[in-house]
Each structure stands twice: as C-alpha cells, then as structure tokens.
Design an enzyme around this catalytic site. Structure first.
Site, PDB file in Angstrom:
ATOM      1  N   CYS A 121       0.982  -1.264   0.131  1.00 32.92           N
ATOM      2  CA  CYS A 121      -0.140  -0.146   0.361  1.00 32.92           C
ATOM      3  C   CYS A 121       0.383   1.539  -0.242  1.00 32.92           C
ATOM      4  O   CYS A 121       0.297   2.425   0.014  1.00 32.92           O
ATOM      5  CB  CYS A 121      -0.664  -0.150   1.392  1.00 32.92           C
ATOM      6  N   HIS A 262      -3.310   6.858   2.204  1.00 29.60           N
ATOM      7  CA  HIS A 262      -3.222   5.816   1.546  1.00 29.60           C
ATOM      8  C   HIS A 262      -4.574   5.720   1.623  1.00 29.60           C
ATOM      9  O   HIS A 262      -5.042   5.924   3.449  1.00 29.60           O
ATOM     10  CB  HIS A 262      -2.921   4.886   2.195  1.00 29.60           C
ATOM     11  N   ASN A 292      -9.934   0.544  -1.217  1.00 26.68           N
ATOM     12  CA  ASN A 292      -8.649   0.359  -0.987  1.00 26.68           C
ATOM     13  C   ASN A 292      -8.195  -0.094  -2.549  1.00 26.68           C
ATOM     14  O   ASN A 292      -8.192  -1.639  -2.532  1.00 26.68           O
ATOM     15  CB  ASN A 292      -8.719  -0.908  -0.248  1.00 26.68           C
TER      16      ASN A 292
END
Length: 336
Positions: A121, A262, A292
């Site tokens: 990520c 993020h 996500n």
C-alpha cells in the site's frame, strides 16, 4: 529510515489515474455473500460505497498501461526522454517475469530500464521516492506507475477483504525538467515496521509455500489478520512517518495545505487525521468510490486532488502511506 532531499530540483508531471469500468456496489458484495445485511452495513464499517474491479481478461499490466498512456498522451510527454520504468505492484501478471517489461511495447518504449517494486500500500509513494533518487543522477525521465489488481486475490466468502478492496492504477513522470511539471518533490522518506511483516498476506504461491505444495485453498487469497492490531499499527505507522518527515523539514502540520493519505478505509484515515491534528477539510478522500486500491491509492487520490479539488500553486501536499509488510512512505510536494 531512508530520507531523500534532492540537492537539485526534482519534479513530477501528472499524476494520471485509471480505474476499471466495472463498478461493484455494496449490494453486489452482499448478494455474493448471501446475506440480508443492508449496503449501509459495509459503508458504515469501511467508508466504501463502491469499488472498481477489472474484467476476467484484464491484468496488472492492463491497469498499468491505462494510467501510463493517459499520462503520456495528456502531457504530450517526449517518450525518448524516458530512461526507466518503475512499476509498484504486489499483483503482477505472473510470479515471474516482472510485469514492467511486459508493458513496454504497448507504451512504445524500447531499451529502457525496468524495475518492479513491491511495497504494497506504500507503492506509489515509494516508487516516487526511488524515481526521484534516480532522476537526480540521470538526465532522463523516470516513468513511475503504481498498479494493483486486488479483486483476483479475494475470497468471495470473506466479507472483510471483498468489501474493502478495489483495482486501479496511477502514473507520473519524475524528472529534473520543470517544463509542464505539476509538483516539485521537496523530500521523501521510507521506513518499515517489522512487527507487521505478515499480518496482511497471501500465504501460498511463493517460495515458502509453492502452489503445487499447497493443500489449503484459502491460502491463495488475501488474508488480513489481527484486525485491531492492524488498525492501530496502520494509524501509528502513517502518523509517525508523517511526523518524522515534517520534523526533519522543520515544518508543522499547520504548514501543510493538503494531506493525501493511503485510502485504507475511512475510519483509519480519520484516525490518522485526528492524530496528526489535520483539518479534515484538507484531507483528500477517494475511498468511498474506489475502495482500497492498495499501492495505487495515493496516486489515484493525488490525481483527484489535481483534477477535482481547489489545488493552487504554491501549496504544500503531504503524501502519507503504510500497509502490508509494515512498509511506510511519506513525501512532501510543492504544487506549481
């Protein structure tokens, strides 16, 4: 920590983002699960209202090309100046070869350096960090791409992951050439928290457990374990990394105009925002409609800031990311 503050100016052109056409709603996810829960049950717990997933025939290289082509065409970039392609991904087309060489013909690139970068990520921000270090040492441009296809590694019986993740990509040029630049990179920093090394993992398919020796079908899917610990560590790593970078630069949170975190989930982002003391109005949020998107999420959110929000020249933009493997990455940009 790996701290970078270029001695000569390094710039970003872009970024540009790509999302698949296929929209997957919360109701779609619940229908697969066979549950009578309402779609608001997912949005309340994650902040995600919809996500984009690729079609069966699409792969990581297709996503990477989608963002890269948009960038190169929109900015009318001189492809002859590109000397390196950096692809941040944890969902490449194959275990081997790397995916970055596979995209070169479709981008019209030949004889350039290639590198796949695995930072989960933290992918986009980490690739910008590496690209800036290379750009400072070369005359050419670095094509930085972050692309992840999480949908093909999800267990449709696991609501925690299936409801959360989406697919997407983002790309930018990292260069010493200021012409057409959108941002200047002021500084960036990478770190890792080894205590989180295997909390988020796909257990089968690597050298520890090759597919042909795996007798547990669930191990081929993405698994998030120790949810409370994962949440707390994610908040800690993102906020600690941001604080550390600002201290190095002798800046305060009040000096930052925009924070691009993020897009893990809405609750984690809010917790990071509160811990840093950032005005929520200055936090870029896209997770509601993208889910996500792992390593691509910061690049997609930065594109959203550039295209949809009132970004002005002279503003400071802080990128903050952390994820699987405990990897974290922060960068401070100056808008042009």
């Amino acid at each position: 920590m790996s701290f970078l503050k270029p001695s000569e100016p390094v710039y970003l052109r872009g970024p540009r983002a790509w999302l698949p056409e296929r929209v997957v709603t919360n109701q779609d996810v619940l229908d697969w699960m066979g549950t009578r829960a309402r779609p608001s049950w997912i949005s309340h717990r994650t902040g995600v209202e919809q996500r984009r997933w690729v079609e069966d025939g699409q792969s990581c290289s297709d996503a990477a090309i989608g963002a890269a082509l948009r960038l190169l065409e929109d900015t009318q970039a001189d492809r002859a100046r590109i000397v390196q392609v950096l692809l941040a991904t944890v969902s490449g087309d194959y275990p081997t070869p790397p995916t970055s060489p596979l995209i070169l013909p479709r981008l019209g690139l030949e004889r350039v350096g290639v590198l796949d970068l695995s930072a989960a990520c933290a992918g986009f921000t980490s690739a910008v960090h590496v690209g800036a270090a290379l750009a400072a040492l070369t005359e050419g441009d670095q094509l930085v791409i972050a692309a992840d296809i999480r949908s093909k590694f999800l267990n449709r019986e696991d609501l925690a992951t299936t409801a959360l993740f989406g697919d997407g990509s983002a790309a930018c040029l990292v260069t010493r050439n200021p012409e057409g630049a959108t941002f200047q990179l002021i500084a960036s920093e990478l770190a890792a928290d080894a205590s989180m090394a295997d909390i988020i993992a796909i257990r089968a398919g690597g050298s520890r457990l090759p597919h042909h020796r795996n007798d547990d079908p669930s191990k081929v899917f993405l698994k998030m374990e120790h949810g409370a610990t994962l949440f707390m560590k994610g908040v800690e790593n993102m906020s600690t990394s941001a604080d550390a970078l600002l201290r190095r630069l002798e800046l305060k949170v009040e000096d930052i105009d925009w924070v691009v975190p993020h897009q893990a989930n809405l609750h984690l982002m809010k917790a990071v925002t509160e811990r840093l003391g950032v005005d929520p109005a200055r936090v870029v949020e896209t997770v509601r409609f993208t889910g996500n998107t792992s390593g691509a999420s910061v690049g997609i959110a930065l594109t959203h800031l550039r295209e949809q929000l009132p970004l002005k020249p002279g503003q400071r933009v802080l990128l903050v990311s952390a994820g699987a493997g405990g990897a974290s990455a922060c960068a401070l940009l100056h808008s042009l």
